[in-house]
Motif scaffolding. Structure first.
Motif, short mmCIF file in Angstrom:
data_model
loop_
_atom_site.label_atom_id
_atom_site.label_comp_id
_atom_site.label_asym_id
_atom_site.label_seq_id
_atom_site.Cartn_x
_atom_site.Cartn_y
_atom_site.Cartn_z
N ALA A 51 37.88 86.70 60.43
CA ALA A 51 39.30 87.05 60.32
C ALA A 51 39.87 87.13 61.73
N ALA A 52 41.19 86.90 61.82
CA ALA A 52 41.84 86.94 63.13
C ALA A 52 43.29 87.35 62.97
N ARG A 53 43.78 88.08 63.96
CA ARG A 53 45.18 88.45 64.04
C ARG A 53 45.64 88.23 65.48
N PRO A 54 46.70 87.41 65.71
CA PRO A 54 47.42 86.63 64.70
C PRO A 54 46.49 85.63 64.00
N PRO A 55 46.86 85.24 62.76
CA PRO A 55 45.98 84.33 62.01
C PRO A 55 45.76 83.02 62.76
N VAL A 56 44.55 82.49 62.66
CA VAL A 56 44.17 81.22 63.27
C VAL A 56 43.64 80.32 62.17
N ALA A 57 44.22 79.12 62.05
CA ALA A 57 43.83 78.23 60.95
C ALA A 57 42.45 77.63 61.18
N ALA A 58 42.18 77.19 62.40
CA ALA A 58 40.92 76.49 62.67
C ALA A 58 39.76 77.48 62.78
N PRO A 59 38.63 77.18 62.14
CA PRO A 59 37.46 78.05 62.29
C PRO A 59 36.90 77.96 63.70
N ALA A 60 36.11 78.95 64.07
CA ALA A 60 35.52 78.95 65.41
C ALA A 60 34.16 79.62 65.37
N ASP A 61 33.28 79.17 66.27
CA ASP A 61 31.95 79.76 66.41
C ASP A 61 31.73 80.16 67.86
N HIS A 62 30.89 81.16 68.05
CA HIS A 62 30.40 81.52 69.38
C HIS A 62 28.89 81.31 69.39
N ASP A 63 28.43 80.34 70.13
CA ASP A 63 27.00 80.15 70.29
C ASP A 63 26.52 81.10 71.39
N TYR A 70 24.50 89.20 75.81
CA TYR A 70 25.66 89.79 75.14
C TYR A 70 25.24 90.56 73.89
N LEU A 71 24.45 89.93 73.04
CA LEU A 71 24.05 90.57 71.80
C LEU A 71 23.17 91.79 72.07
N GLU A 72 22.26 91.67 73.04
CA GLU A 72 21.39 92.79 73.38
C GLU A 72 22.22 93.96 73.94
N HIS A 73 23.24 93.63 74.72
CA HIS A 73 24.11 94.66 75.29
C HIS A 73 24.84 95.41 74.17
N VAL A 90 28.78 90.89 81.68
CA VAL A 90 28.51 90.51 80.28
C VAL A 90 29.65 89.69 79.70
N THR A 91 30.89 90.14 79.87
CA THR A 91 32.04 89.44 79.26
C THR A 91 32.51 88.27 80.10
N GLY A 92 32.20 88.27 81.42
CA GLY A 92 32.60 87.14 82.25
C GLY A 92 32.04 85.82 81.73
N PRO A 93 30.72 85.72 81.48
CA PRO A 93 30.18 84.49 80.90
C PRO A 93 30.74 84.20 79.52
N LEU A 94 31.13 85.24 78.77
CA LEU A 94 31.71 85.04 77.44
C LEU A 94 33.04 84.31 77.55
N LEU A 95 33.90 84.75 78.47
CA LEU A 95 35.20 84.10 78.67
C LEU A 95 35.03 82.70 79.22
N ALA A 96 34.02 82.52 80.09
CA ALA A 96 33.80 81.19 80.67
C ALA A 96 33.30 80.20 79.62
N ALA A 97 32.51 80.69 78.66
CA ALA A 97 31.92 79.80 77.66
C ALA A 97 32.91 79.44 76.55
N PHE A 98 33.86 80.32 76.25
CA PHE A 98 34.75 80.09 75.11
C PHE A 98 36.20 80.15 75.58
N PRO A 99 36.85 78.98 75.69
CA PRO A 99 38.20 78.91 76.25
C PRO A 99 39.23 79.76 75.53
N GLU A 100 39.08 79.98 74.22
CA GLU A 100 40.09 80.73 73.47
C GLU A 100 40.16 82.19 73.91
N LEU A 101 39.16 82.66 74.67
CA LEU A 101 39.16 84.04 75.14
C LEU A 101 39.71 84.21 76.55
N ARG A 102 39.99 83.12 77.23
CA ARG A 102 40.31 83.22 78.66
C ARG A 102 41.65 83.90 78.93
#
Length: 329
Positions: A51-63, A70-73, A90-102
């Motif tokens: 789920a997302a707010r605001p709604p996002v039509a396209a699905p997304a995954d985080h590998d 990240y998960l261990e943290h 921890v979150t710096g690599p997360l933002l770098a890996a997934f553009p929608e979070l930048r």
């Protein structure tokens, strides 16, 4: 209070309830964006947006293989509260890996725990100037994640209940069909015994020299043969269900004409066959049944001395896939 009142209803209940939960928590935390991510069962290193707010039509995954640690943290704390996400180890690599979070300046991630294991994340994002998350916000985000865990548990329980109900209904339907099959075989067996008597009487009439009796015997024999075929169809249903095939409506109509004439007791039957053969996707037994019902209804509708006319002709019907032949009766 509003979070505690969330319930699951309908097939899209899980996503809908999680979306309502995000609406409430984002207003409370004054977050720019919010989302719920769940670990895929077959891949414990992949988060899928639920789920997302605001709604996002396209699905997304985080590998999560791209962001080790990240998960261990998350598994070692109630929340991951970061005011400057891009600079955090921890979150710096997360933002770098997934553009929608930048676009997110600050992150507040709360793990969803079930049986002590992380099964997902409730994420709140802030855009603009770096924002520290006070303890009250962290506690609320943790409570929201606990509520998400309860919703997921409720969803799983509801899915199990629906599956059990469908299974019970299927078993009930199978039991009804078994009972109906048994009834069909019983009725067909008893009716066949009675038809044997009719067959004997019709053969005796056919053997007599009087012309009217011979004609009557032939009509009775035709009725008996048609009834026997119908009983065979009923028996087939009792065993495996009625089959499908092809029949010649013109041939069936000519063969059944004496019997159909006998059904029009107070009038006269006329058959006009203009197309032979008239092949239709129904077995002869079904065609006989249709003709008998059709003529019986017509005979009941006409006045004494009236006429029932059966006309068989061919036509064509324009369809998207090309013209198709059909039979009019």
């Amino acid at each position: 209070m509003r979070l505690a009142q969330l319930t699951l209803e309908g097939r899209t209940a899980r996503a809908t309830a999680l979306g309502h939960m995000l609406d409430i928590s984002m207003r409370a935390l004054r977050a720019t964006r919010g989302s719920v991510w769940l670990l895929q069962k077959e891949d414990t290193l992949r988060l899928t947006r639920e789920a997302a707010r605001p709604p996002v039509a396209a699905p997304a995954d985080h590998d999560l293989a791209q962001v080790p640690g990240y998960l261990e943290h998350l598994s070692t704390r109630r929340v991951l509260s970061v005011s400057e996400a891009a600079n955090h180890p921890v979150t710096g690599p997360l933002l770098a890996a997934f553009p929608e979070l930048r676009a997110a300046t600050s992150l507040l991630d709360a793990p969803i725990l079930r049986e002590g294991k992380v099964v997902g994340v409730v994420r709140h994002e802030h855009e603009g100037e770096p924002r520290p998350w006070p303890q009250a916000d962290c506690d609320f985000a943790a409570s929201v994640a606990d509520m998400a865990a309860l919703l997921l548990e409720q969803a799983d329980r509801r899915d199990i209940e629906v599956a059990l109900q469908e299974r019970r209904e299927q078993r009930l339907l199978e039991a009804k069909m078994d009972a109906l099959s048994l009834l069909a075989r019983s009725v067909a067996h008893d009716t066949n015994n009675l038809l044997t008597v009719i067959r004997s009487a019709s053969e005796e009439l056919c053997a007599r020299p009087e012309g009217d009796l011979v004609e009557l015997g032939q009509t009775l024999r035709e009725a008996e043969e048609m009834s026997t075929r119908l009983m065979g169809q009923l028996l087939a249903f009792g065993r495996e269900g009625a089959g499908s095939g092809q029949g010649d409506l013109a041939s069936v109509l000519r063969r059944c004409e004496p019997l159909l004439s006998a059904l029009v007791r107070s009038g006269h039957l006329t058959c006009d066959v203009r197309v032979e053969p008239a092949l239709v996707p129904l077995e002869a037994t079904h065609l006989e049944q249709i003709l008998v019902n059709l003529v019986t209804n017509a005979a009941e509708a006409i006045e004494r001395g009236g006429n029932v006319r059966l006309e068989l002709r061919a036509g064509r019907l324009d369809e998207p896939g090309g013209p198709a032949r059909f039979v009019l009766a």
